[in-house]
Design an enzyme around this catalytic site. Sequence first.
Site, PDB file in Angstrom:
ATOM      1  CG  ASP A   1      -1.842 -20.552   2.056  1.00  0.00           C
ATOM      2  OD1 ASP A   1      -1.288 -20.186   3.107  1.00  0.00           O
ATOM      3  OD2 ASP A   1      -1.255 -21.236   1.199  1.00  0.00           O
TER       4      ASP A   1
ATOM      5  CG  ASP B   1      -7.664  -4.491   2.643  1.00  0.00           C
ATOM      6  OD1 ASP B   1      -8.838  -4.479   3.013  1.00  0.00           O
ATOM      7  OD2 ASP B   1      -7.244  -3.808   1.688  1.00  0.00           O
TER       8      ASP B   1
ATOM      9  CG  ASP C   1     -13.344  -6.308   4.236  1.00  0.00           C
ATOM     10  OD1 ASP C   1     -13.278  -5.663   5.303  1.00  0.00           O
ATOM     11  OD2 ASP C   1     -13.639  -5.800   3.147  1.00  0.00           O
TER      12      ASP C   1
ATOM     13  CE  LYS D   1       1.819 -18.295   0.248  1.00  0.00           C
ATOM     14  NZ  LYS D   1       1.040 -19.540   0.382  1.00  0.00           N
TER      15      LYS D   1
ATOM     16  CE1 TYR E   1      -2.438  -3.462   1.272  1.00  0.00           C
ATOM     17  CE2 TYR E   1      -4.207  -1.873   1.066  1.00  0.00           C
ATOM     18  CZ  TYR E   1      -3.779  -3.177   1.156  1.00  0.00           C
ATOM     19  OH  TYR E   1      -4.684  -4.196   1.124  1.00  0.00           O
TER      20      TYR E   1
END
Length: 378
Positions: free
Chosen positions: A226, A250, A254, A194, A144
């Site tokens: 994952d 993010d 959600d 990850k 970002y």
Amino acid sequence: MEKKIAVLPGDGIGEEVMAQALRVLTAVEKLFGHKFTTTHGLAGGAAFDKYGVHMPEETLKLCQASDAILFGSVGGPVADVLLPKWKNCEANSILNLRKTFKFNANFRPVKILPELQDISPLKAEVIERGVDMVFVRELLGDAYFGEKKTFIDENGRRKATDLSVYDEDQVASVAHVAFKTARLRRNKVTSVDKANVLENSKLWRTVVTEVHEQYKDVQLEHMLVDNCAMQLIRDPSQFDVVVTTNMFGDILSDAAAVLPGSLGLLASASLNSEGFGLYEPPGGSAQDIAGTGTANPVAQILSVAMMLRYSFNLEKEAQAVEKAVEAALKGGCRTRDIFKQAKAGAGEAAGTAPTSKLVNCQEMADEILTHLKQPVLV
Ligand code: NAD
């Protein structure tokens, strides 16, 4: 107590749900004898119309002069994101605020209330194990804020890159927040990365493990992103505090936010190291229902509760708002987003749907205010 609050409703349903949240804030002010001065500022598409930018200087100055920011939502119809008014609207508004005020941690509590079990997309036997977690998402690093480029490569093809960067201080800072949060809850932190593929995830895992040395009383587990996505649906009861990177947070937060049944039910807080905070619902401007008066104001109202707790240290007042919301939901009040699902899901069988009442945005707030007025709930 006297406090100044910058109110930025934004776009779409932002104005509608903010109006109801401010009614609740005014009721708290009267009930508990505080003085909250609220000043409105423009953000997002609403600001673009007047200033030609999504986060004007005037709004930033207002926020700087305030004790907290109450934010609605920004953004236009998803199909129109390339139009000037909406192009990068969300990024320009929210990322600008995050950067200006150095909000490095986002808190998003996710809980399934017993009275709303019937509207969760999860199976009853999964919910019965308990769903009560807090996401702590790093907010100032990752793709970002890294270098961004769109260019033509040596073969004449269009190419785009977003550099995903973390330094050890950024990771350590949010890790401390997560471990401290866990100490006030069930003493467990799940750090999500990850690390089997990404260099910055390897650094993330190393630094979180080092910071853990200072919090040996807290259980730490590492989980690949994952797997975490899968576990959130398979068995969310295993999570207490989940700490993760900007992008993974993010997406995962959600996904977790919808476990209770709607984005309209949960609040979030973005805090900096000085405790200054921005409070907002996790959802966007919900253009599909904007202007219909049917939006669920609960998320925005619970954002007020979080602001009372985290920015003003008003725990009793925060709990009063949360209990009033719970009482309204328990009493069967349902805005359209949670009413539909109750009818389609297991609600009838659970005995909740027949007693539930379809209400609009304002009526939901009316009901919450009724319960807020009862001192017995405080
Ligand atoms: P959205 O979050 O606006 O809506 C997703 C779904 O959830 C929609 O069906 C919507 O009706 C529903 N929903 C969300 N909040 C609700 C509420 N309070 N009551 C009832 N239903 C609710 O996501 P989207 O449609 O993908 O995005 C719309 C715009 O919002 C886009 O421009 C996007 O960039 C922006 N956005 C902004 C924020 C923010 O301001 N923080 C966050 C996410 C998306």
